[in-house]
Each structure stands twice: as structure tokens, then as C-alpha cells.
Design a protein around this motif. Sequence first.
Motif, short mmCIF file in Angstrom:
data_model
loop_
_atom_site.label_atom_id
_atom_site.label_comp_id
_atom_site.label_asym_id
_atom_site.label_seq_id
_atom_site.Cartn_x
_atom_site.Cartn_y
_atom_site.Cartn_z
N ASN A 65 0.86 -1.19 0.00
CA ASN A 65 0.00 0.00 0.00
C ASN A 65 0.89 1.24 0.00
O ASN A 65 1.52 1.55 1.00
N PHE A 66 0.94 1.94 -1.13
CA PHE A 66 1.83 3.08 -1.27
C PHE A 66 1.08 4.41 -1.28
O PHE A 66 1.62 5.45 -1.68
N ASP A 67 -0.17 4.40 -0.83
CA ASP A 67 -0.97 5.63 -0.80
C ASP A 67 -0.55 6.51 0.37
O ASP A 67 -0.19 6.02 1.44
N ASP A 68 -0.61 7.82 0.16
CA ASP A 68 -0.46 8.76 1.26
C ASP A 68 -1.74 8.74 2.09
O ASP A 68 -2.80 8.31 1.60
N PRO A 69 -1.66 9.21 3.35
CA PRO A 69 -2.89 9.23 4.16
C PRO A 69 -3.99 10.04 3.48
O PRO A 69 -3.75 11.13 2.96
N ASN A 70 -5.19 9.47 3.44
CA ASN A 70 -6.33 10.19 2.88
C ASN A 70 -6.94 11.09 3.94
O ASN A 70 -6.69 10.93 5.13
N LYS A 71 -7.73 12.04 3.49
CA LYS A 71 -8.41 12.92 4.44
C LYS A 71 -9.37 12.09 5.27
O LYS A 71 -10.24 11.41 4.74
N VAL A 72 -9.16 12.12 6.58
CA VAL A 72 -9.93 11.28 7.48
C VAL A 72 -10.80 12.15 8.39
O VAL A 72 -10.62 13.37 8.46
N ASN A 73 -11.71 11.50 9.09
CA ASN A 73 -12.56 12.21 10.03
C ASN A 73 -11.70 12.79 11.16
O ASN A 73 -11.08 12.04 11.91
N LEU A 74 -11.68 14.10 11.26
CA LEU A 74 -10.77 14.77 12.19
C LEU A 74 -11.11 14.46 13.64
O LEU A 74 -10.22 14.16 14.45
N ILE A 75 -12.38 14.50 14.00
CA ILE A 75 -12.77 14.27 15.39
C ILE A 75 -12.41 12.86 15.82
O ILE A 75 -11.81 12.65 16.88
N LYS A 98 2.57 17.02 11.94
CA LYS A 98 2.40 15.58 11.78
C LYS A 98 0.93 15.18 11.91
O LYS A 98 0.43 14.34 11.15
N PHE A 99 0.22 15.79 12.86
CA PHE A 99 -1.22 15.53 12.97
C PHE A 99 -1.93 15.91 11.67
O PHE A 99 -2.81 15.18 11.19
N SER A 100 -1.56 17.05 11.11
CA SER A 100 -2.22 17.50 9.88
C SER A 100 -1.94 16.53 8.73
O SER A 100 -2.85 16.18 7.96
N TYR A 101 -0.70 16.06 8.62
CA TYR A 101 -0.35 15.11 7.55
C TYR A 101 -1.12 13.81 7.68
O TYR A 101 -1.65 13.28 6.70
N LEU A 102 -1.20 13.30 8.91
CA LEU A 102 -1.86 12.01 9.12
C LEU A 102 -3.37 12.08 8.94
O LEU A 102 -4.03 11.05 8.77
N THR A 103 -3.94 13.29 8.99
CA THR A 103 -5.37 13.44 8.72
C THR A 103 -5.62 13.88 7.28
O THR A 103 -6.76 14.17 6.92
N GLY A 104 -4.56 13.93 6.47
CA GLY A 104 -4.69 14.26 5.05
C GLY A 104 -4.96 15.72 4.77
O GLY A 104 -5.63 16.07 3.79
N ARG A 105 -4.39 16.60 5.61
CA ARG A 105 -4.64 18.03 5.48
C ARG A 105 -3.34 18.83 5.49
O ARG A 105 -2.35 18.37 6.05
N SER A 106 -3.39 20.02 4.91
CA SER A 106 -2.31 20.98 5.13
C SER A 106 -2.44 21.50 6.55
O SER A 106 -3.50 21.35 7.19
#
Length: 273
Positions: free
Chosen positions: A164-174, A189-197
Motif C-alpha cells: 500500500n503506497f498511498d499517502d494518508p487520505n483525508k480522514v474524520n478529524l474528530i 504531523k497531525f495534519s499530515y496524518l489526517t490528510g490536510r495541510s
Amino acid sequence: MEHTSEYLIPEIKLSCYEDKFSRTDIVFDQHMLIWFISGETKIVQSEATHFFKTNDIFLIPKNKPATIINYPKDGLPHKTVVMLLTEKVLRNFYCEIEVKTKNSPISKIHSFSKSPLLQSCLASLIPYFDMKGNIPKNLALLKITEAISILRAIDIEIDGVLANFDDPNKVNLISFMEKNYMFNMPLEKFSYLTGRSLTTFKRDFMKAFNITPQRWLTQKRLELAHYQLSEKKSKPIEVCYEVGFENLSHFSFAFKKQFGYTPTELTAQRTKY
């Protein structure tokens, strides 16, 4: 902290901690396959806490927050062989294989402690460290290929992780923050792992929680600390590191500011009843 690493190649190292203890909050950028020679490790993730000791073998997946606490044991240092399964190596491996990957729904630690074949593969690296860097790089890369092949043979889910070579997708923040607030990571790092700038993360966070990320993180960590001290009968030094604080003095100061008494005062009061 007295830490040394000997490298065969950048992807394979012998890691040694001589201290009584070391602790870090981290998200690894690459998958890590680890074989324990001596010592103990406690790994705290959002869904589970893991303990590993001599001869244990496990894979820590990338992009998964964790608190890692290393201990020596029986007078021996914390010593491990670490193999990085980098995206480049994995892409080269899987480009020659047709696999229908089914991405793992939960990126979890995989344990392989009862695999003599994998232990033999990793143990065979030890003599090479005595060669002081004279091992041919292609030979070291062959050992990584051997390890990946063994992993595929003993774990039917592993392709879904390694291929699985996908970057983290935008996930539910809450949902994500409620599960991972105890890990002491920068907001980037939190922003990257939730798929956000970072800018989008801060904006979405204010919409979701009506408070700044840093204030919310501190409050949540202190609430968890209070629960562990009062209900789980944990020790302040253990709680401090497991809820995301860097040192005991900062933890005690923040705790007293929030609740009006220190963690030590709370545990002392607890013992009276």
C-alpha cells in the motif's frame, strides 16, 4: 541518552540503548521490522499497548502514531536489529509480483515471535556487523528481500500493508484526534496524518472543537492522566510519558494548574482509602 547504531546499509542497523530507559513519541515514515536481542520495549498505540522482549520479532507499520518506551533488562542493554522496509525497496519487490492488495482496515503492529524462519533470517545479519561496513550492498539488500518473502509466506494480510503506497487520505478529524491525542507530535504531523495541510487542519479543528489544537491536546492529556492516576492506580512517572508529556516537572506543573493539586498529592490521597 547513550544510544549507538551500527549500519550495514541505511536500511539495516544494530541499535543499542545503554540507559536505564528511553522514551519517544513517533510516527515512522517507513515500515520497521525489529528483532529483539535484549531489553524490553513498551509500545503504546491508540488501540492497544504492546510489550516486547528478547527474541520477539514485530513489524511497526508506517504512519501510525506510537509512544515507544525502551528498557534494559537483567543487566543487558536494550539491543535490536532493525530493518527498514522502505517504499523504494518495496516498490522494487512488488513490481515483479502480481498481487491483489486488500488494504488492511487497521494499521496495526504485526508480531512474528513464533517464526523460526524469520528469526533465522534476522539473526544471520549479526556476523555481518563485525565486518565493519565491508558487506556488499547487494548482499544486504538480498537479506531484506528474503525477509519480505518470509513475511508474505507467514502472514496473509501483509501484502495489504507492505504493498500500500498511498499517502494518508483525508480522514474524520474528530475520530482521529480522539484516538491519537496522547501522542506528543507536532501539529504538522497531525495534519499530515489526517490528510490536510497545516492551515486546513487548524481551520477544521476550530470548526470541530471550538478551541485551538494545542489547548485541546493539553486538556485531553490531563484528563486522561487524572483518570489513570485515580482509577487505574498508575504511577505519575508512568502516566506522564504515556499521555504525551515530555518530562515529569512539566506534567506536574500543568496537572496542578488544571486540577489544583499535583499528581503526587492525588496518589497520596488515594492511598488513604
